[in-house]
Design a protein around this motif. Structure first.
Motif, mmCIF file in Angstrom:
data_model
loop_
_atom_site.group_PDB
_atom_site.id
_atom_site.type_symbol
_atom_site.label_atom_id
_atom_site.label_comp_id
_atom_site.label_asym_id
_atom_site.label_seq_id
_atom_site.Cartn_x
_atom_site.Cartn_y
_atom_site.Cartn_z
ATOM 1 N N PRO A 58 14.413 72.613 9.158
ATOM 2 C CA PRO A 58 14.913 73.697 10.009
ATOM 3 C C PRO A 58 14.113 74.983 9.870
ATOM 4 O O PRO A 58 14.155 75.840 10.743
ATOM 5 N N GLY A 59 13.358 75.106 8.747
ATOM 6 C CA GLY A 59 12.506 76.279 8.576
ATOM 7 C C GLY A 59 11.412 76.383 9.620
ATOM 8 O O GLY A 59 10.812 77.444 9.795
ATOM 9 N N ASP A 60 11.152 75.279 10.327
ATOM 10 C CA ASP A 60 10.142 75.294 11.397
ATOM 11 C C ASP A 60 10.712 75.782 12.725
ATOM 12 O O ASP A 60 9.984 75.887 13.716
ATOM 13 N N ALA B 136 8.010 75.817 15.562
ATOM 14 C CA ALA B 136 7.429 74.477 15.578
ATOM 15 C C ALA B 136 8.464 73.394 15.851
ATOM 16 O O ALA B 136 8.124 72.214 15.884
ATOM 17 N N VAL B 137 9.700 73.793 16.018
ATOM 18 C CA VAL B 137 10.774 72.857 16.380
ATOM 19 C C VAL B 137 11.501 73.426 17.591
ATOM 20 O O VAL B 137 11.801 74.622 17.645
ATOM 21 N N GLU B 138 11.771 72.556 18.567
ATOM 22 C CA GLU B 138 12.494 72.973 19.774
ATOM 23 C C GLU B 138 13.806 72.201 19.855
ATOM 24 O O GLU B 138 13.835 70.982 19.677
ATOM 25 N N LEU B 139 14.895 72.924 20.094
ATOM 26 C CA LEU B 139 16.210 72.310 20.244
ATOM 27 C C LEU B 139 16.770 72.662 21.616
ATOM 28 O O LEU B 139 16.797 73.837 22.007
ATOM 29 N N GLY C 25 23.097 78.144 15.997
ATOM 30 C CA GLY C 25 23.008 77.138 17.051
ATOM 31 C C GLY C 25 22.649 75.766 16.518
ATOM 32 O O GLY C 25 23.243 74.751 16.909
ATOM 33 N N PHE C 26 21.680 75.723 15.608
ATOM 34 C CA PHE C 26 21.191 74.444 15.069
ATOM 35 C C PHE C 26 22.314 73.699 14.349
ATOM 36 O O PHE C 26 22.624 72.546 14.683
ATOM 37 N N PHE C 27 22.926 74.352 13.369
ATOM 38 C CA PHE C 27 23.945 73.655 12.585
ATOM 39 C C PHE C 27 25.261 73.516 13.347
ATOM 40 O O PHE C 27 26.001 72.549 13.137
ATOM 41 N N GLY C 28 25.551 74.455 14.233
ATOM 42 C CA GLY C 28 26.760 74.318 15.041
ATOM 43 C C GLY C 28 26.729 73.060 15.886
ATOM 44 O O GLY C 28 27.723 72.323 15.977
ATOM 45 N N ILE C 29 25.577 72.783 16.490
ATOM 46 C CA ILE C 29 25.446 71.568 17.304
ATOM 47 C C ILE C 29 25.445 70.321 16.425
ATOM 48 O O ILE C 29 26.149 69.344 16.706
#
Length: 330
Positions: free
Chosen positions: A32-34, A38-41, A99-103
């Motif tokens: 998740p640090g990317d 470098a990461v798209e959600l 957003g990341f962890f909520g999803i």
């Protein structure tokens, strides 16, 4: 599909990935640090559930395919960018985290373990009453920032001082790097001074162990290593970690007594965990619970004792993947 969240260098995660590789179960490793650079959600909420994709330079993950998440030691999202003010970068990073962890939390996937549960279960002052309620022996402890109360406690009986949480990731010269290690050590009344007032400090009654135990719990399976070292002996550091790179420490497999097994399972259930690394001191009175790291690494236990811990982690994740596939096909 198994989603493994960790930082780039993580030998413990590498061991689990090797085991998963022998099963043919799809696994994707991301940090998740990317996020966000470098990461798209992309998540789309409709008819009660999230759908979408998680993408980096090499892989794309369909969120509906995620059956299990192995949360090792990922970095938090980092939104820093040239020209972005620090306060704005912090806000953007928090938005990414939410957003990341909520999803991901909303997905019908097994977690080993959810970060929010790890955070609560890492509170050492909370661990003690929970462990006691689960039938485990617990040491008398004081948490205070009062020099008077600390000196009084230490004067009553031999005691140690230990951290309530790990120290920041930095080298001894304050540069960012490897974490400093602050060992548990015996403290005398003469050593207690006004510096206690600068932070909450944890003092505990000293236990002189016959030996110590690191116990790894994976679901309902338990793997325990007996640790023999000079820890606790007169004139020695009261922390076995101080001897890890010496020839004065020995690890051997040890059976887990039924009452400890029951207590550990109750402890995991209380915190809603599937994994934990437990530390015990053992004397004539029994196994004394010291603390439990809900995200502790197990590599050294497996290497020293040959116990198949990585395989147990992989099996738990693969089982969740099989159940997920059955549910989707049904």
């Amino acid at each position: 599909m198994i989603l493994l969240l960790t930082r780039p260098l993580d030998p413990t995660a590498d061991m689990v990935i090797r085991e998963l590789g022998t099963t043919g179960t799809p696994v994707v490793r991301m940090d998740p640090g990317d996020l966000p650079h470098a990461v798209e959600l992309t998540g789309h909420f409709e008819q009660g559930q999230w759908r979408g994709r998680l993408t980096d330079a090499h892989r794309e993950v369909d969120l509906t395919e995620v059956s299990a998440v192995y949360n090792r030691r990922p970095n938090p999202p980092q939104a820093a960018a040239p020209g972005l003010r620090p306060q704005d970068a912090e806000w953007a990073s928090n938005e990414c985290y939410e957003g990341f962890f909520g999803i991901l939390y909303s997905l019908p996937a097994l977690w080993l373990n959810r970060p929010d549960r790890n955070r609560t279960a890492s509170l050492k002052a909370l661990q003690l009453p929970v462990a006691h309620s689960c039938g485990l022996l617990t040491p008398t402890t004081l948490v205070t920032n009062s020099p008077f109360d600390a000196k009084e406690f230490v004067s009553e009986a031999p005691s140690v001082i230990k951290t309530l949480r790990g120290v920041p990731q930095r080298d001894a010269d304050d540069a960012a790097g490897h974490p400093l290690i602050v060992y548990t050590w015996e403290v005398s009344p003469q050593e207690v001074n006004d510096t206690v007032s600068q932070a909450l400090c944890q003092f505990q009654r000293r236990i002189v162990p016959h030996y110590e135990v690191r116990l790894i719990a994976v679901g309902t399976q338990m793997f325990a290593a007996r640790i023999d070292s000079p820890s606790g002996q007169d004139g020695e550091i009261t922390d076995w970690r101080a001897y890890q790179l010496t020839d004065r420490i020995y690890y051997t497999p040890i059976a887990v007594p039924d009452e400890i097994r029951e207590g550990v399972l109750a402890y995991l259930a209380a915190f809603q965990l599937l994994y934990g690394a437990f530390d015990f001191m053992v004397d004539a009175e029994g196994w004394h619970f010291l603390e439990a790291n809900p995200n502790g690494q197990f590599a050294f236990v497996e290497h020293a004792t040959g116990q198949p811990i990585a395989r147990a982690v992989a099996d738990l994740l693969v089982q969740a993947d099989a159940e997920h596939a059955t549910t989707r096909s049904g």
